[in-house]
Write an enzyme that holds these catalytic residues in place. Structure first.
Site, PDB file in Angstrom:
ATOM      1  N   GLY A   1       0.824  -1.207   0.000  1.00  0.00           N
ATOM      2  CA  GLY A   1       0.000   0.000   0.000  1.00  0.00           C
ATOM      3  C   GLY A   1       0.856   1.254   0.000  1.00  0.00           C
ATOM      4  O   GLY A   1       2.089   1.196  -0.043  1.00  0.00           O
TER       5      GLY A   1
ATOM      6  N   ASP B   1       1.755 -10.845  -4.806  1.00  0.00           N
ATOM      7  CA  ASP B   1       3.056 -11.441  -5.104  1.00  0.00           C
ATOM      8  C   ASP B   1       4.183 -10.462  -4.795  1.00  0.00           C
ATOM      9  O   ASP B   1       4.018  -9.244  -4.863  1.00  0.00           O
ATOM     10  CB  ASP B   1       3.126 -11.853  -6.578  1.00  0.00           C
ATOM     11  CG  ASP B   1       2.197 -13.018  -6.899  1.00  0.00           C
ATOM     12  OD1 ASP B   1       1.840 -13.759  -5.953  1.00  0.00           O
ATOM     13  OD2 ASP B   1       1.832 -13.182  -8.076  1.00  0.00           O
TER      14      ASP B   1
ATOM     15  N   ILE C   1      -3.719 -11.924   8.023  1.00  0.00           N
ATOM     16  CA  ILE C   1      -3.796 -11.276   9.334  1.00  0.00           C
ATOM     17  C   ILE C   1      -5.136 -11.505  10.029  1.00  0.00           C
ATOM     18  O   ILE C   1      -5.321 -11.108  11.180  1.00  0.00           O
ATOM     19  CB  ILE C   1      -3.487  -9.764   9.255  1.00  0.00           C
ATOM     20  CG1 ILE C   1      -4.435  -9.049   8.285  1.00  0.00           C
ATOM     21  CG2 ILE C   1      -2.038  -9.549   8.872  1.00  0.00           C
ATOM     22  CD1 ILE C   1      -4.269  -7.533   8.260  1.00  0.00           C
TER      23      ILE C   1
ATOM     24  N   THR D   1     -10.011   0.030   2.967  1.00  0.00           N
ATOM     25  CA  THR D   1     -10.032   1.496   2.923  1.00  0.00           C
ATOM     26  C   THR D   1     -11.048   2.081   1.947  1.00  0.00           C
ATOM     27  O   THR D   1     -11.175   3.303   1.870  1.00  0.00           O
ATOM     28  CB  THR D   1      -8.632   2.038   2.540  1.00  0.00           C
ATOM     29  OG1 THR D   1      -8.231   1.467   1.292  1.00  0.00           O
ATOM     30  CG2 THR D   1      -7.608   1.695   3.615  1.00  0.00           C
TER      31      THR D   1
ATOM     32  N   THR E   1      -7.643   6.331  11.496  1.00  0.00           N
ATOM     33  CA  THR E   1      -8.183   7.296  10.524  1.00  0.00           C
ATOM     34  C   THR E   1      -8.999   8.419  11.154  1.00  0.00           C
ATOM     35  O   THR E   1      -9.534   8.269  12.257  1.00  0.00           O
ATOM     36  CB  THR E   1      -9.084   6.532   9.526  1.00  0.00           C
ATOM     37  OG1 THR E   1      -9.749   7.441   8.657  1.00  0.00           O
ATOM     38  CG2 THR E   1     -10.166   5.733  10.253  1.00  0.00           C
ATOM     39  N   ASP E   2      -9.137   9.514  10.416  1.00  0.00           N
ATOM     40  CA  ASP E   2     -10.015  10.613  10.827  1.00  0.00           C
ATOM     41  C   ASP E   2     -11.483  10.208  10.768  1.00  0.00           C
ATOM     42  O   ASP E   2     -12.337  10.884  11.344  1.00  0.00           O
ATOM     43  CB  ASP E   2      -9.783  11.846   9.942  1.00  0.00           C
ATOM     44  CG  ASP E   2     -10.029  11.586   8.465  1.00  0.00           C
ATOM     45  OD1 ASP E   2      -9.674  10.483   7.993  1.00  0.00           O
ATOM     46  OD2 ASP E   2     -10.540  12.480   7.763  1.00  0.00           O
TER      47      ASP E   2
ATOM     48  N   TYR F   1     -16.877   1.878   7.550  1.00  0.00           N
ATOM     49  CA  TYR F   1     -15.418   2.026   7.565  1.00  0.00           C
ATOM     50  C   TYR F   1     -14.941   2.654   8.877  1.00  0.00           C
ATOM     51  O   TYR F   1     -14.090   2.098   9.575  1.00  0.00           O
ATOM     52  CB  TYR F   1     -14.959   2.870   6.373  1.00  0.00           C
ATOM     53  CG  TYR F   1     -13.504   3.276   6.461  1.00  0.00           C
ATOM     54  CD1 TYR F   1     -12.493   2.337   6.342  1.00  0.00           C
ATOM     55  CD2 TYR F   1     -13.141   4.600   6.690  1.00  0.00           C
ATOM     56  CE1 TYR F   1     -11.154   2.705   6.428  1.00  0.00           C
ATOM     57  CE2 TYR F   1     -11.817   4.984   6.771  1.00  0.00           C
ATOM     58  CZ  TYR F   1     -10.825   4.042   6.647  1.00  0.00           C
ATOM     59  OH  TYR F   1      -9.499   4.398   6.745  1.00  0.00           O
TER      60      TYR F   1
ATOM     61  N   TRP G   1      -6.471  11.824   4.690  1.00  0.00           N
ATOM     62  CA  TRP G   1      -6.224  12.325   3.329  1.00  0.00           C
ATOM     63  C   TRP G   1      -4.857  11.882   2.803  1.00  0.00           C
ATOM     64  O   TRP G   1      -4.083  12.673   2.281  1.00  0.00           O
ATOM     65  CB  TRP G   1      -6.322  13.858   3.290  1.00  0.00           C
ATOM     66  CG  TRP G   1      -7.664  14.435   3.610  1.00  0.00           C
ATOM     67  CD1 TRP G   1      -8.642  13.899   4.401  1.00  0.00           C
ATOM     68  CD2 TRP G   1      -8.193  15.702   3.156  1.00  0.00           C
ATOM     69  NE1 TRP G   1      -9.730  14.727   4.471  1.00  0.00           N
ATOM     70  CE2 TRP G   1      -9.490  15.849   3.713  1.00  0.00           C
ATOM     71  CE3 TRP G   1      -7.692  16.709   2.344  1.00  0.00           C
ATOM     72  CZ2 TRP G   1     -10.282  16.958   3.472  1.00  0.00           C
ATOM     73  CZ3 TRP G   1      -8.483  17.829   2.110  1.00  0.00           C
ATOM     74  CH2 TRP G   1      -9.773  17.952   2.669  1.00  0.00           C
TER      75      TRP G   1
END
Length: 293
Positions: A10, A34, A41, A66, A105-106, A130, A155
């Site tokens: 990511g 890959d 997890i 996300t 996250t916000d 989320y 952001w």
């Protein structure tokens, strides 16, 4: 120290790969795609096995669901990735007296009206699946009693993957006109800056006696409209007419935070963190993107 990174492919995971090259510690990068060590997890036993096999003493959790809109209808997988998986990672680190660094996250805010920068002790009020599952993830980590650093950010953008900056670069280069919302304000965060903060905390062992929740974004405040105007200006995309619009012109299944500027006093005072201004960091990212073309 052996450090395991989840979600390594990511935006943040890629930036941590860059900074880790300077480290005395040993980093192990995992993802489901890959090119990386494979680790599920959502499977506690699989995490325990890898932690034992590689003598892992720190996990940096960059993995998450996300896609904010899709989370509303995606089902159990969102909670598995955003709440259960962090709990699993926390339990595995607790058992070896290790450290979990977790990215939140916000979107844990947004339900209550406010117009001052969010502090870590502000009451959470997520408005969608989320944000709710990310909040559950935080709560489950705390419940394990693991040594932890939870960093909420907002952001996020970088040279890697899909993000707002790259999307707007493409649109402002090809569209004669573009409408962008002006009634959602926050602060862009360059993933490279966040990676630097995480690296500094771990490399210099600043986490001892400093566990807790922290807020990090770049400095300053803007709307998505302002952000887009600066992106286009820096790129020299002068032919696109960028116009402000209201959020309700782009219907969404989720009410997004109208004001998610972070108060970063805690992270600055605790770790001596230097926080760059958002336009300066954007310029750095844009220069790197130009080199790749």
């Amino acid at each position: 120290m052996n450090i395991l990174v989840t979600g390594a492919n990511g935006q943040l995971g890629n930036e941590i790969q860059k900074v880790s090259k300077h480290s005395q510690d040993h980093y192990i990068f995992t993802d489901v795609c890959d090119g990386y060590e494979k680790l599920d997890i959502t499977n506690l036993d699989a995490i325990r096995q890898m932690v034992a096999q590689l003598d892992v003493k720190c996990i940096i959790n960059c993995a998450a669901w996300t896609n904010v809109d899709a989370a509303e209808t995606a089902g159990d997988i969102v909670e598995q990735l955003n709440a259960k998986a962090p709990e699993n990672l926390a339990m595995a680190m607790k058992e070896v007296e290790g450290l979990l660094v977790h990215i939140s996250t916000d979107y844990v805010f947004g339900g209550d009206p406010y117009n001052t920068p969010c502090r870590e002790d502000q009451k959470e009020s997520p408005t969608g699946v989320y944000g709710q599952t990310k909040l559950y993830g935080e709560q489950r980590i705390l419940a394990t009693g693991v040594k932890h650093i939870i960093i909420r950010t907002a952001w996020l953008y970088s040279e890697f993957g899909k993000n707002f900056v790259k999307t707007m670069l493409s649109l402002t280069a090809t569209k004669p006109q573009l409408k962008v919302v002006f009634d959602q304000c926050g602060t862009p965060t360059y993933a490279g800056d966040l990676a630097d903060v995480i690296y500094d905390i771990i490399e210099n062992r600043k986490f001892d006696n400093n566990e807790g929740i922290y807020h990090f974004s770049n400095e300053g405040v803007c709307s998505w409209y302002d952000f887009t105007k600066v992106i286009a200006q820096m790129a020299g995309h002068t032919t696109c007419d960028i116009q402000p619009c209201h959020s309700d012109e782009f219907p969404s299944p989720v009410k997004r935070p109208a004001y998610s500027v972070f108060d970063k006093t805690k992270i600055k005072e605790t770790f001596g963190t230097n926080v760059p201004y958002w336009e300066d960091s954007l310029e750095k990212c844009m220069e790197n993107l130009k080199k790749e073309v």
